[in-house]
Every structure is written in C-alpha cells, then in structure tokens.
Design a protein around this motif. Structure first.
Motif, PDB file in Angstrom:
ATOM      1  N   PHE A 139      -3.695   5.949 -10.177  1.00  0.00           N
ATOM      2  CA  PHE A 139      -4.922   5.152 -10.252  1.00  0.00           C
ATOM      3  C   PHE A 139      -6.123   5.915  -9.703  1.00  0.00           C
ATOM      4  O   PHE A 139      -7.263   5.579  -9.989  1.00  0.00           O
ATOM      5  CB  PHE A 139      -4.748   3.831  -9.497  1.00  0.00           C
ATOM      6  N   MET A 190      -6.338   5.367 -15.566  1.00  0.00           N
ATOM      7  CA  MET A 190      -5.123   4.569 -15.414  1.00  0.00           C
ATOM      8  C   MET A 190      -5.460   3.085 -15.406  1.00  0.00           C
ATOM      9  O   MET A 190      -6.286   2.636 -14.624  1.00  0.00           O
ATOM     10  CB  MET A 190      -4.429   4.965 -14.102  1.00  0.00           C
ATOM     11  N   ALA A 212       3.180   1.798  -2.008  1.00  0.00           N
ATOM     12  CA  ALA A 212       3.572   2.104  -3.387  1.00  0.00           C
ATOM     13  C   ALA A 212       2.818   3.332  -3.885  1.00  0.00           C
ATOM     14  O   ALA A 212       1.720   3.628  -3.434  1.00  0.00           O
ATOM     15  CB  ALA A 212       3.278   0.902  -4.280  1.00  0.00           C
ATOM     16  N   ARG A 244       0.502   4.925  -5.905  1.00  0.00           N
ATOM     17  CA  ARG A 244      -0.624   4.547  -6.751  1.00  0.00           C
ATOM     18  C   ARG A 244      -1.498   5.756  -7.069  1.00  0.00           C
ATOM     19  O   ARG A 244      -2.681   5.619  -7.368  1.00  0.00           O
ATOM     20  CB  ARG A 244      -1.450   3.454  -6.078  1.00  0.00           C
ATOM     21  N   PHE A 288       0.825  -1.203   0.000  1.00  0.00           N
ATOM     22  CA  PHE A 288       0.000   0.000   0.000  1.00  0.00           C
ATOM     23  C   PHE A 288       0.864   1.260   0.000  1.00  0.00           C
ATOM     24  O   PHE A 288       0.389   2.328  -0.336  1.00  0.00           O
ATOM     25  CB  PHE A 288      -0.941   0.001   1.206  1.00  0.00           C
TER      26      PHE A 288
END
Lengths: 104, 154
Positions: free
Chosen positions: B40, B102, B35, B37, B33
């Motif tokens: 997205f 994304m 990372a 992101r 988590f």
C-alpha cells in the motif's frame, strides 16, 4: 464512528451471493482540504474479515483507493440458506465495526 | 504470504462466529498494524507487484476485469474481477496510475469463489489490473478505464 453496515446475502443455486455496504470516509491522506489547504489525514479501512457459517471465507487488506462507503461483493460456494454471515472491519485508527446477517 | 497475519485474522474470524462483540474486543489495533501492508506504500506498479511477490505474473484470459470503459467520476468506479482459474487463493486489485496504485488484496477460502466486486478510486485514465494467486502461481489481467474527473483530489 461505528455506523451501521448493510449485508445482503442470497442464494443462487448452491452459491451464496453476499453484498456488503460499509460506512466509512476512506480518506486517502493525499487529499487537500479545499478551505485550509491542509492535507486531510488518512483514515480508511485496513482489514476486512467475512465468515459464513463460522468459517472465514474472505480476508481483505484494503487501502484508501477503495471508494468512500466501500461496497464489497463476493460469492461463496457450499453455503446454505439460514447460514450466518458476519463481516467485521478495522481501520487505520483502530476503529472497528461488525455486522451479521442470515442467508435468505 | 505473511503467515503471521493469516493466523491473526483467522483467530479473529473464528471469534466472530462465537460472538461479534467478542471479536471486536479481540481485534487489537496493534495486531492489525503488524500486517504486511508494504504494497500500500509502494509507488508505481512494479513496486506494488514486487511487494505482492507477483513479479513475472502471466497474462491470463481466465481472469475477467469488468469495469466501465469511461468513468465520469473517478471517485467511484465499479470494478468486478472474476477468476475462473481453479483454486484461486487471492485476488488483488491495482489502479496503475494512482499515486499509490495498490487498492486491495482479497484472500479467499472455504468455498469463496474467484469473484470480487467493489468500487475504487481512480486518479487518472488508467489500467485496472487484477492479480490472481492460485496454487502458488500468479496470473494477471487488466482493463483500461478512461476517467474524466479524477477521484483522488489534490
């Protein structure tokens, strides 16, 4: 969870052609349940790591826009017959799965 | 690129070589988590490009986005991206008209070719855009796919 994953790895010249089929619902979190009208919570694979012969060849971050039961194909130069291929994933709920195959 | 994320994933990759079961144990959800992101959660192509640090990407003919001209079912649209740009480091796929455009980013290393094949969901008729990073530069190409039935529900 943790249903089987299929990996097929074949050599074409000096390039390994690797195809992976993962089992996952890949819910986006924006879809509504037809009966209840409630949003279906997001549940999708977040990260995928693939290795060939012990070396990481692919690291992917994906979201819910990848289709249900995701398919992933990639090509690796310099791989050899008999090399071991591993693929593992983690989803947004912390579920994980991994599988391995041999290039043949 | 988020280097911390790379380190985390690399650790996992090498562990997987030792033993798949061990890798599964080491892969803690908290680490994942962490990372980056943000792409997205971005709405709209411009926001995604910004999150990918790919604004101002140059159009390139060396990237081929292969997808059907007309997709009958938007839930499963096969997409193949081939980049013949030397030193392709990563390929990202963006479905421009999706609520969250994304789709995914694929980092390639150790001999992985500039090629990714997958299946994606398209909510509407849309351009499918590939963003390729190679040697610190960013390139892009897109192909339009007409969708007759959307694949994102709602």
């Amino acid at each position: 969870m943790a249903e089987p994953m299929k990996i097929r790895a074949t050599m074409t010249g000096d390039v390994a052609d690797i195809k992976v089929l993962m089992n996952h619902v890949m819910e986006t979190g924006t879809r509504k349940d037809a009966k209840t009208g409630q949003l279906v919570p997001a549940h999708h694979i977040n990260s995928i790591v693939a290795t060939v012969g012990g070396k990481t060849v692919l690291q992917a971050e994906i979201g819910g826009a990848v289709s249900r039961n995701p398919f992933l194909g990639f090509k690796v130069k310099g791989a050899k017959l008999g090399d071991k291929v591993t693929v593992s994933w983690v989803d947004n709920k912390g579920d994980k799965n991994s599988a391995e195959a041999t290039i043949g | 690129m988020n280097h911390q994320r790379r380190t985390v994933l690399k650790g996992v990759g090498s562990a997987a070589a030792v033993g798949v079961a061990a890798a599964a144990g080491l892969l803690k959800p908290t680490a994942v988590f962490a990372a980056d992101r943000s792409a997205f959660d971005a709405k709209g192509v411009d926001a995604v490009m910004k999150a990918l640090k790919a604004t101002g990407a140059a159009d390139s003919r060396d990237i081929v986005v292969k997808a059907p001209d007309i997709a009958e079912n938007g839930a499963v649209v096969p997409v193949e991206v081939t980049s013949s740009i030397a030193g392709t480091d990563s390929i990202a796929i963006i479905a421009e008209k999706n609520a969250f455009p994304m789709v995914g980013e694929f980092d390639l290393s150790n001999g992985a070719q500039g090629f990714i094949s997958t299946r994606i969901k398209l909510a509407n008729t849309s351009h499918v855009r590939a963003v390729v990073k190679a040697g610190g530069k960013v390139f892009t190409a897109a192909k339009e796919v007409k969708v007759t039935i959307g694949g994102c529900g709602g």
